[in-house]
Design an enzyme around this catalytic site. Sequence first.
Site, short mmCIF file in Angstrom:
data_model
loop_
_atom_site.label_atom_id
_atom_site.label_comp_id
_atom_site.label_asym_id
_atom_site.label_seq_id
_atom_site.Cartn_x
_atom_site.Cartn_y
_atom_site.Cartn_z
N ASP A 26 0.81 -1.22 0.00
CA ASP A 26 0.00 0.00 0.00
C ASP A 26 0.84 1.27 0.00
O ASP A 26 0.44 2.30 0.55
CB ASP A 26 -0.96 0.01 1.21
CG ASP A 26 -1.83 -1.22 1.25
OD1 ASP A 26 -2.19 -1.71 0.16
OD2 ASP A 26 -2.13 -1.69 2.36
N LYS A 37 1.85 2.07 -5.09
CA LYS A 37 2.40 1.49 -6.33
C LYS A 37 1.47 1.70 -7.52
O LYS A 37 1.91 1.96 -8.64
CB LYS A 37 2.63 -0.03 -6.14
CG LYS A 37 3.60 -0.36 -5.03
CD LYS A 37 3.69 -1.86 -4.80
CE LYS A 37 2.43 -2.50 -4.27
NZ LYS A 37 2.05 -2.12 -2.90
N GLY A 87 -4.48 -4.51 -3.71
CA GLY A 87 -5.49 -3.49 -3.98
C GLY A 87 -4.75 -2.23 -4.39
O GLY A 87 -4.14 -1.58 -3.55
N HIS A 88 -4.72 -1.96 -5.67
CA HIS A 88 -3.94 -0.83 -6.19
C HIS A 88 -4.88 0.28 -6.66
O HIS A 88 -5.67 0.08 -7.58
CB HIS A 88 -3.04 -1.29 -7.34
CG HIS A 88 -1.96 -2.24 -6.90
ND1 HIS A 88 -0.97 -2.69 -7.73
CD2 HIS A 88 -1.72 -2.80 -5.69
CE1 HIS A 88 -0.17 -3.50 -7.04
NE2 HIS A 88 -0.61 -3.58 -5.82
N GLN A 117 2.04 -6.12 -3.13
CA GLN A 117 2.51 -6.19 -1.73
C GLN A 117 3.78 -5.34 -1.57
O GLN A 117 3.91 -4.33 -2.23
CB GLN A 117 2.73 -7.64 -1.27
CG GLN A 117 1.45 -8.46 -1.12
CD GLN A 117 0.89 -8.97 -2.42
OE1 GLN A 117 1.57 -9.63 -3.19
NE2 GLN A 117 -0.38 -8.69 -2.68
P1 GDP Z 1 -0.78 0.24 -3.50
O1 GDP Z 1 -1.35 -1.04 -3.01
O2 GDP Z 1 0.69 0.36 -3.25
O3 GDP Z 1 -1.12 0.55 -4.94
O4 GDP Z 1 -1.46 1.40 -2.62
P2 GDP Z 1 -3.02 1.51 -2.23
O5 GDP Z 1 -3.77 1.97 -3.41
O6 GDP Z 1 -3.49 0.28 -1.54
O7 GDP Z 1 -2.95 2.61 -1.10
C1 GDP Z 1 -2.46 3.89 -1.34
C2 GDP Z 1 -3.57 4.90 -1.00
O8 GDP Z 1 -3.02 6.20 -0.95
C3 GDP Z 1 -4.66 4.99 -2.07
O9 GDP Z 1 -5.87 5.32 -1.45
C4 GDP Z 1 -4.17 6.14 -2.97
O10 GDP Z 1 -5.23 6.78 -3.66
C5 GDP Z 1 -3.56 7.05 -1.95
N1 GDP Z 1 -2.42 7.87 -2.38
C6 GDP Z 1 -1.38 7.52 -3.18
N2 GDP Z 1 -0.46 8.52 -3.21
C7 GDP Z 1 -0.95 9.49 -2.39
C8 GDP Z 1 -0.45 10.76 -1.97
O11 GDP Z 1 0.65 11.18 -2.31
N3 GDP Z 1 -1.22 11.48 -1.11
C9 GDP Z 1 -2.44 11.04 -0.68
N4 GDP Z 1 -3.12 11.82 0.16
N5 GDP Z 1 -2.93 9.85 -1.04
C10 GDP Z 1 -2.20 9.09 -1.88
P1 IMO Z 2 -0.88 -4.28 -2.13
O1 IMO Z 2 -0.41 -4.84 -3.45
C1 IMO Z 2 -0.86 -4.68 2.21
C2 IMO Z 2 -0.75 -8.78 3.82
C3 IMO Z 2 -1.99 -9.25 4.59
C4 IMO Z 2 -1.35 -10.25 5.54
C5 IMO Z 2 -0.27 -10.89 4.68
C6 IMO Z 2 -0.67 -12.22 4.03
O2 IMO Z 2 -2.17 -3.58 -2.21
O3 IMO Z 2 0.21 -3.47 -1.51
P2 IMO Z 2 -2.26 -12.87 2.01
O4 IMO Z 2 -3.72 -12.60 1.75
O5 IMO Z 2 -1.34 -12.35 0.98
O6 IMO Z 2 -1.99 -14.32 2.32
O7 IMO Z 2 -1.93 -12.07 3.37
O8 IMO Z 2 0.05 -9.94 3.68
N1 IMO Z 2 -1.03 -8.26 2.46
C7 IMO Z 2 -1.03 -6.95 2.12
N2 IMO Z 2 -0.84 -5.86 2.87
N3 IMO Z 2 -1.01 -4.56 0.89
C8 IMO Z 2 -1.16 -5.65 0.11
O9 IMO Z 2 -1.16 -5.59 -1.24
C9 IMO Z 2 -1.22 -6.92 0.73
N4 IMO Z 2 -1.38 -8.18 0.28
C10 IMO Z 2 -1.25 -8.99 1.34
O10 IMO Z 2 -2.60 -8.20 5.28
O11 IMO Z 2 -0.70 -9.62 6.61
MG MG Z 3 -2.88 -1.70 -1.76
#
Ligand code: GDP
Ligand code: IMO
Ligand code: MG
Length: 434
Positions: A15, A18, A42-43, A223
Amino acid sequence: MRYNTVAVIGLSWGDEGKGKITDFLAQKADIVVRYQGGNNAGHTVICNGIKYKFRLIPSGAPLEKEIIIGNGCVIDPKVLLSEMENLSKLNKKINLKISSTAHVIFPFHQILDELEEKKKKDYAAGTTKSGIGPTYSDKAARWGLRLFDLIHPEILKEKLIKLAKIKKDIINSYISDWKLNVDEIYEEYYNYGQKLKPYVINTAFYLNQQIDKGKKIIFEGAQGALLGIDHGMYPFGTSSNSNALGISAGTGVPPKKIGPIIGVIKAYTSRVGAGPLVTELNNEIGDKIRTQGGEYGTVTGRPRRIGWIDLFNLKYAIMINGVEDIVITLLDVLEDIDPLKICIGYEFEEEELESWPIQSELLEKCNPIYKTYTGWKKLSREEWSEIAKNGYDNLPKEMKTYINAIKEELKVNIAMLSIGPSREDTIVLKDYFD
Ligand code: GDP
Ligand code: IMO
Ligand code: MG
């Protein structure tokens, strides 16, 4: 020969943003590839006012780039088809290729994910319950089904009947009266297979061909490095190599064709799931960062655990991934928090450690060593966007000091800075694909 490839990987616990960074770089790329993980990811991508939350679909989809799901991924066909349907509803053209050797997630994998988590008690990672671990286990045990099997009804039937019997026996050892209807699963998965058939190819061959032609390619990690099966915090991580080391295995692209590894980090730490978190903030500062950053799981909606940025574990992640360029995201979220702390090392039994102790049993006993920095004031969304438009020099001076401290300690280049969720809220300091 110079190859036009880059990788975008998370350097911590997932998270890191990416999805946003991949979408930004995809503006100049041809192909975006996922190479490990499944719908545990979850991207988030926000562009033209639309928010996409991708789980399996690579983040190049909103730009209608060519997207590839590599052999290192595990695929829940139901989730994939529903993501494709969502894109179609938005009139997005889907230019997708899926590896014939990626493994398939079945309903019994999800059931086992839940049951095994309960059984593990203190060692439960707090998984996303998507069946990721059990599917990778079957891959390693060599009785899993792959996309090739899914799209060939006779093979699907034969292998599914065998696997389902094995899984039923195991599930019955947890729940004695649990019943399994193989015909129903076959019917459902037969349909998925026929729908996905047009997209299934040998992606290793195709990707190498495209790279050799000079196509611009992004490998999008899921991840983060600290969740990786081999080099992350075992057992509190995921089941794949969620770092740059997974790219070759998960695509069939050899290491020499993989370009710069861009490491994405947050301006602070967040973590969903269990395991020690040395810089965790179980207090009102943590609550404030969680609220300001909307830190709730993209997939599960779970509140994410929050901590100060941890340069000690990031140094480890940078080492194993060979990262020279980093992107810092969510800098705007730290507004109105003063002072800010940066963790630069750990103390263990009153001694300062030389390297990050990968073992969770040791990490539990570590105390963070902090440096303190002045925070920056609260700004409106419009003010942050204006700063992004005007570039680095316009950032608050306290933020520049904070960024510099990270850069100096980690000995890396800063490629991009992100001060908001949208594509426009990005400051570029280094260009790729030129
Ligand atoms: P990922 O799994 O690495 O793609 O990241 P996620 O999408 O799960 O979580 C990142 C969260 O931060 C999402 O809700 C994005 O919309 C948000 N986000 C990304 N970059 C920024 C930033 O620079 N500022 C803010 N406020 N939100 C951001
Ligand atoms: P993105 O790509 C954050 C964590 C879970 C748990 C561990 C194992 O959005 O960054 P799993 O379901 O993979 O067997 O869970 O890994 N986890 C993540 N945490 N972002 C993710 O993906 C994750 N995918 C798995 O919370 O601790
Ligand atoms: Mg994510």
